[in-house]
Design an enzyme around this catalytic site. Sequence first.
Site, PDB file in Angstrom:
ATOM      1  N   ALA A  85       2.428  39.114 -12.868  1.00 46.14           N
ATOM      2  CA  ALA A  85       0.991  38.882 -12.688  1.00 46.14           C
ATOM      3  C   ALA A  85       0.180  40.084 -13.138  1.00 46.14           C
ATOM      4  CB  ALA A  85       0.694  38.555 -11.225  1.00 46.14           C
ATOM      5  N   ASN A 112       9.483  41.794  -8.569  1.00 49.63           N
ATOM      6  CA  ASN A 112      10.332  40.627  -8.345  1.00 49.63           C
ATOM      7  C   ASN A 112      10.424  39.716  -9.557  1.00 49.63           C
ATOM      8  OD1 ASN A 112      11.447  40.992  -5.837  1.00 49.63           O
ATOM      9  ND2 ASN A 112      10.112  39.545  -4.769  1.00 49.63           N
ATOM     10  N   VAL A 226      -0.234  53.367  -4.567  1.00 46.33           N
ATOM     11  CA  VAL A 226      -1.617  53.138  -4.133  1.00 46.33           C
ATOM     12  C   VAL A 226      -1.633  52.991  -2.624  1.00 46.33           C
ATOM     13  CG1 VAL A 226      -3.612  51.615  -4.263  1.00 46.33           C
ATOM     14  CG2 VAL A 226      -2.283  52.117  -6.331  1.00 46.33           C
ATOM     15  N   GLU A 325      18.803  28.379  -9.412  1.00 48.89           N
ATOM     16  CA  GLU A 325      18.773  26.934  -9.256  1.00 48.89           C
ATOM     17  C   GLU A 325      19.207  26.217 -10.521  1.00 48.89           C
ATOM     18  OE1 GLU A 325      15.649  24.144  -6.776  1.00 48.89           O
ATOM     19  OE2 GLU A 325      15.518  26.308  -6.843  1.00 48.89           O
ATOM     20  N   ARG A 349      14.232  23.356  -1.404  1.00 50.23           N
ATOM     21  CA  ARG A 349      14.995  24.517  -0.957  1.00 50.23           C
ATOM     22  C   ARG A 349      15.153  24.575   0.561  1.00 50.23           C
ATOM     23  NH1 ARG A 349      12.734  29.288  -5.037  1.00 50.23           N
ATOM     24  NH2 ARG A 349      13.977  28.636  -6.829  1.00 50.23           N
ATOM     25  N   GLU A 482       2.668  36.578  -5.919  1.00 51.93           N
ATOM     26  CA  GLU A 482       3.225  36.314  -4.600  1.00 51.93           C
ATOM     27  C   GLU A 482       2.392  36.932  -3.482  1.00 51.93           C
ATOM     28  OE1 GLU A 482       7.548  36.615  -2.282  1.00 51.93           O
ATOM     29  OE2 GLU A 482       7.351  37.322  -4.355  1.00 51.93           O
ATOM     30  N   ARG A 492       8.089  26.436  -1.253  1.00 54.63           N
ATOM     31  CA  ARG A 492       7.837  26.589  -2.695  1.00 54.63           C
ATOM     32  C   ARG A 492       8.900  25.856  -3.503  1.00 54.63           C
ATOM     33  NH1 ARG A 492       9.640  29.772  -6.791  1.00 54.63           N
ATOM     34  NH2 ARG A 492      10.870  31.133  -5.439  1.00 54.63           N
ATOM     35  N   VAL A 498       7.067  31.700 -11.130  1.00 54.92           N
ATOM     36  CA  VAL A 498       6.796  32.280 -12.449  1.00 54.92           C
ATOM     37  C   VAL A 498       5.536  31.665 -13.039  1.00 54.92           C
ATOM     38  CG1 VAL A 498       7.666  32.605 -14.800  1.00 54.92           C
ATOM     39  CG2 VAL A 498       9.221  32.829 -12.860  1.00 54.92           C
TER      40      VAL A 498
END
Length: 520
Positions: A85, A112, A226, A325, A349, A482, A492, A498
Amino acid sequence: MKKKSLITWGALLVMGASLSGCAIFEPDAPRTQDGKEKTEQTTTKKEENKKEETDVESGASEAGYTDPKELKDEYDIVIVGSGGAGMTAAIEAKDKGMNPVILEKMPVVGGNTSKSSSGMNASNTKFQKEQGIEDSNDLFYEETLKGGHGTNDKELLRYFVDHSADAIDWLDGIGIKLDNLTITGGMSEKRTHRPSDGSAIGGYLVEGLTENVEKRDIPIFVNTDVKKLVETDGKVDGVVAQVQGEKERTIKADAVIVTTGGYGASDEYIKEYRPDLEGYVTTNQPGSTGDGIKMIEAVGGQTVDMDEIQIHPTVQQDQGILIGEAVRGEGAILVNEEGNRFVNELDTRDAVSGAINKQTNKDAYLIFDQGVRSRATAIEFYASKGYVVEAKSVEELAKKLEMPTDNLEKAVTSWNEAVKNQKDEAFNRTTAMEHPLDQANYYAIKIAPGIHYTMGGVKINTKTEVLNKENQPIKGLYAAGELAGGLHGENRIGGNSVAEIIIFGRQAGVQATDYVQTEK
């Protein structure tokens, strides 16, 4: 700007991650589900992992990102976090004329995202059309809403599905092609987009985004922690950061985008919101400790769904490595220690994890053949790590796993019959039934559930503006990935994370740029 070789280091990262869907970093203290530490063998692996982590840190120093001495006192946009992101937001902002900077507390980029495995979900894409797959945004919406038990933020979800195909096109336009399609749990169509060779998406995506960041001369400062957001007259206009462990300094900005990821590696957050998950192994990289959430709450940001933490059903327990998966998406089945199937392997899941937790010792085995192994190339990494048990026949595999031969042979034979008839009478599986398990050799990976993803986080709107407790935007503050909550609801769908980081990462870059240009 004196960057040494960001691409060289990105390539090194990919060597450890692209096949596996896992970052080079692994959890420091894997545990059994009763909270006890692993055996002496695992301790040895842990020591090896620490050495790898040390090597990574020294490698980062040698390869180099932007020299800390070049950190300026002010930028148009400060982006906190260098996962998918963050880098996506930086690229969009730079292409729209901004001068962004990325600050990353870890010694390497990727977060991640580097650990992502299965792929990126998107509907009605050009690659689906090329392969004759009929899909729609409405179907993607409904299946994701069902997967989240109807609790998803519907406005975010609508934006998400409607911009998913554009995100695939955008990635393709910057040299990141995802044209190999598979399916994940809870989906009825092949909409999970992977690299052309079928490998795990994480390392490939991080490498591609890193190349684009470097090409645009966007500075990235690693080992830069930060500590807090700076707010002046109701606007977020900077951050306080500690660079390389030195004295804290304030960096001004016209806007701040926070993309620091979730809290799946935070003992503090797990204990506070989901004490029932204490002791579970985590698939998260060590930096996923919820720092951004704390900083945003400190300036009045609102959080949602903080107790919604997803456990992934197929995690190798010794080192907390997620078995993607895509292995099930290419035809693998799950059996318990008695050698019996017990679940629709491509259910959501939460459902599959719940079913595994009802089995003996709360674990299971992925069973697959050479055909699956050739289609899901991430398996080569799992094999290199010693996770894969191999045999020339199902009978031999059963003996190696010390389970009843008749049961395992029946599980495979009945599954092959279900594939032949396209009807799984035992568990009503309807997807990833194109190939029987009939190509020697045969393989197994022992798995159990582990903490994987945090659906909760800060509340944002479709412009990625962070909302305060009155549901009003906090000026100058944006969040994506996330870190943000609400999109996924209670559960999810695999492949949606992604998509989220790219779709909302782009939006954050665009909206922060518009805000800066308007304010100026």
